[in-house]
Design a protein around this motif. Structure first.
Motif, PDB file in Angstrom:
ATOM      1  N   ALA A  92       0.827  -1.205   0.000  1.00  0.00           N
ATOM      2  CA  ALA A  92       0.000   0.000   0.000  1.00  0.00           C
ATOM      3  C   ALA A  92       0.859   1.251   0.000  1.00  0.00           C
ATOM      4  N   ALA A  93       1.924   1.235   0.793  1.00  0.00           N
ATOM      5  CA  ALA A  93       2.816   2.399   0.853  1.00  0.00           C
ATOM      6  C   ALA A  93       3.529   2.616  -0.480  1.00  0.00           C
ATOM      7  N   VAL A  94       4.074   1.545  -1.048  1.00  0.00           N
ATOM      8  CA  VAL A  94       4.812   1.663  -2.311  1.00  0.00           C
ATOM      9  C   VAL A  94       3.878   2.077  -3.445  1.00  0.00           C
ATOM     10  N   ALA A  95       2.688   1.495  -3.485  1.00  0.00           N
ATOM     11  CA  ALA A  95       1.728   1.856  -4.541  1.00  0.00           C
ATOM     12  C   ALA A  95       1.328   3.320  -4.431  1.00  0.00           C
ATOM     13  N   GLY A 101       4.085   9.910  -7.451  1.00  0.00           N
ATOM     14  CA  GLY A 101       5.117  10.256  -8.423  1.00  0.00           C
ATOM     15  C   GLY A 101       4.595  10.212  -9.848  1.00  0.00           C
ATOM     16  N   GLY A 102       3.722   9.241 -10.126  1.00  0.00           N
ATOM     17  CA  GLY A 102       3.139   9.143 -11.463  1.00  0.00           C
ATOM     18  C   GLY A 102       2.282  10.342 -11.806  1.00  0.00           C
ATOM     19  N   LEU A 103       1.521  10.858 -10.830  1.00  0.00           N
ATOM     20  CA  LEU A 103       0.711  12.052 -11.074  1.00  0.00           C
ATOM     21  C   LEU A 103       1.608  13.246 -11.386  1.00  0.00           C
ATOM     22  N   LEU A 107       1.575  15.121 -15.128  1.00  0.00           N
ATOM     23  CA  LEU A 107       1.313  16.553 -15.286  1.00  0.00           C
ATOM     24  C   LEU A 107       2.471  17.256 -15.989  1.00  0.00           C
ATOM     25  N   VAL A 108       3.696  16.820 -15.685  1.00  0.00           N
ATOM     26  CA  VAL A 108       4.866  17.451 -16.297  1.00  0.00           C
ATOM     27  C   VAL A 108       5.020  17.046 -17.755  1.00  0.00           C
ATOM     28  N   VAL A 218       8.132   8.544 -11.049  1.00  0.00           N
ATOM     29  CA  VAL A 218       7.586   7.359 -10.375  1.00  0.00           C
ATOM     30  C   VAL A 218       8.622   6.779  -9.420  1.00  0.00           C
ATOM     31  N   PHE A 219       9.875   6.726  -9.843  1.00  0.00           N
ATOM     32  CA  PHE A 219      10.939   6.220  -8.975  1.00  0.00           C
ATOM     33  C   PHE A 219      11.081   7.089  -7.728  1.00  0.00           C
ATOM     34  N   ALA A 220      10.944   8.403  -7.892  1.00  0.00           N
ATOM     35  CA  ALA A 220      11.007   9.303  -6.733  1.00  0.00           C
ATOM     36  C   ALA A 220       9.900   8.980  -5.744  1.00  0.00           C
ATOM     37  N   GLY A 221       8.702   8.682  -6.251  1.00  0.00           N
ATOM     38  CA  GLY A 221       7.601   8.311  -5.373  1.00  0.00           C
ATOM     39  C   GLY A 221       7.868   7.003  -4.641  1.00  0.00           C
ATOM     40  N   ILE A 222       8.472   6.043  -5.333  1.00  0.00           N
ATOM     41  CA  ILE A 222       8.791   4.757  -4.709  1.00  0.00           C
ATOM     42  C   ILE A 222       9.864   4.933  -3.631  1.00  0.00           C
TER      43      ILE A 222
END
Length: 327
Positions: A92-95, A101-103, A107-108, A218-222
């Motif tokens: 749940a945390a990783v997702a 990060g995907g959002l 947007l960028v 996405v990697f930054a979010g993970i």
């Protein structure tokens, strides 16, 4: 000035000065347990700084990375309250981190918005969501295993209690090696450098610039989720102000590590050295009972110095050119 040919050498010299100066002035600073404790001051921040470094090298930035940590920790806490097992809590945390990060990346890359503007907005969004859901409450009662990951040593895992290197520090070193190999030893890393140096030329060279940038967000979010898992285990709770202000620390570590804010240059070795320097310095100030606001002022000053000093050294090393005037 030959000793200052590389910024990494300057950082090593500064680290030696910090440890020597505070080691002589603070009793117990050089003890093995104090040195192990000092790594808690930078291990989690170094994890998000590694991801931030990749983004900055590519010409982007993520100022919502600390708020993503709060939201990932919240997702883990809500999963625990719903009766999920530890693996599902971690998922749940990783997702959640990957979605945040995907959002940012969507947007960028899809709407061609500046990342600094996008992530300032999502910083408020993610942090606000955590505050709305939790209010002034905290989620506690996490499994003992999570606490061991946040507070335990590698010796606890391998049955050697005398080996007191913290698990967090080991995780940070492993991720630093992996990220360093990616950036410095693969074709994908060379493309990240190329994107940061000249994104238009990179597109004409056949590099999928938007795909790389989206992947880095996405990697930054993970990585934020990984840091949140360790931090939540260490403090034993989820709070809306979790990692508040850490985005400034991450940016400071990246810039202090020699990564060019305009993109295209920088090394992971420098980032890790900067994390050690900043973390050990703050740890020493904590042993001297220096207040948190003073530490924040020092971090801000270091950010300015880290941007000015390399340029100043470059000017000093530049040979003066004689100006020839026509007769």
């Amino acid at each position: 000035m030959r000793a200052l040919d590389t910024w990494e050498r300057v950082l090593i010299a500064l680290i030696m000065l910090v440890y020597l100066g505070f080691g002589l002035g603070i009793e117990g600073f050089f003890s093995p347990y104090a040195l192990a404790d000092s790594t808690y001051n930078f291990s989690e921040k170094a994890l998000i700084a590694l991801a931030m470094a990749l983004l900055v090298v590519s010409g982007e930035i993520d100022l919502s990375i600390a708020a993503t940590m709060a939201l990932a920790s919240l997702a883990m806490g809500l999963a625990m309250q719903a009766g999920a097992s530890l693996p599902l809590m971690l998922c749940a945390a990783v997702a959640t981190g990957a979605l945040c990060g995907g959002l940012n990346g969507w947007l960028v890359t899809r709407w061609k918005l500046p990342s600094i503007v996008v992530t300032i907005g999502t910083l408020s969004l993610y942090r606000g969501l955590a505050q709305v859901v939790l209010g002034d409450q905290a989620i506690t009662g996490y499994p003992e295993t999570l606490s061991t990951w946040g507070n335990g040593s590698i010796g606890d895992l391998i049955g050697q209690p005398g080996f007191i290197v913290p698990i967090e520090f080991g995780v940070m070193l492993l991720m630093a090696i992996l990220v360093g190999l990616f950036l410095h030893a693969t074709v994908h890393g060379r493309r990240v450098y190329a994107i940061g140096a000249n994104p238009i030329a990179s597109r004409f060279s056949g590099i999928s610039v938007d795909r790389y940038r989206l992947g880095l967000f996405v990697f930054a979010g993970i990585m934020a989720a990984l840091a949140a898992i360790l931090l939540t285990g260490r403090i034993g709770s989820t709070r809306p102000n979790l990692a508040m202000g850490w985005e400034l620390d991450a940016v400071t570590i990246v810039i202090l590590g020699g990564v060019a804010i305009e993109g295209g240059r920088g090394s992971i070795v420098g980032v890790i050295l900067a994390a050690v320097l900043l973390g050990s310095f703050n740890f020493a100030l904590g042993m001297l009972n220096v207040s948190g606001i003073v530490m924040s002022m020092i971090v801000g000053a270091l950010l300015i110095v880290a941007m000015v000093l390399p340029r100043w050294l470059k000017v000093l090393r530049r040979p003066s050119a004689a100006v020839l005037k026509p007769a």
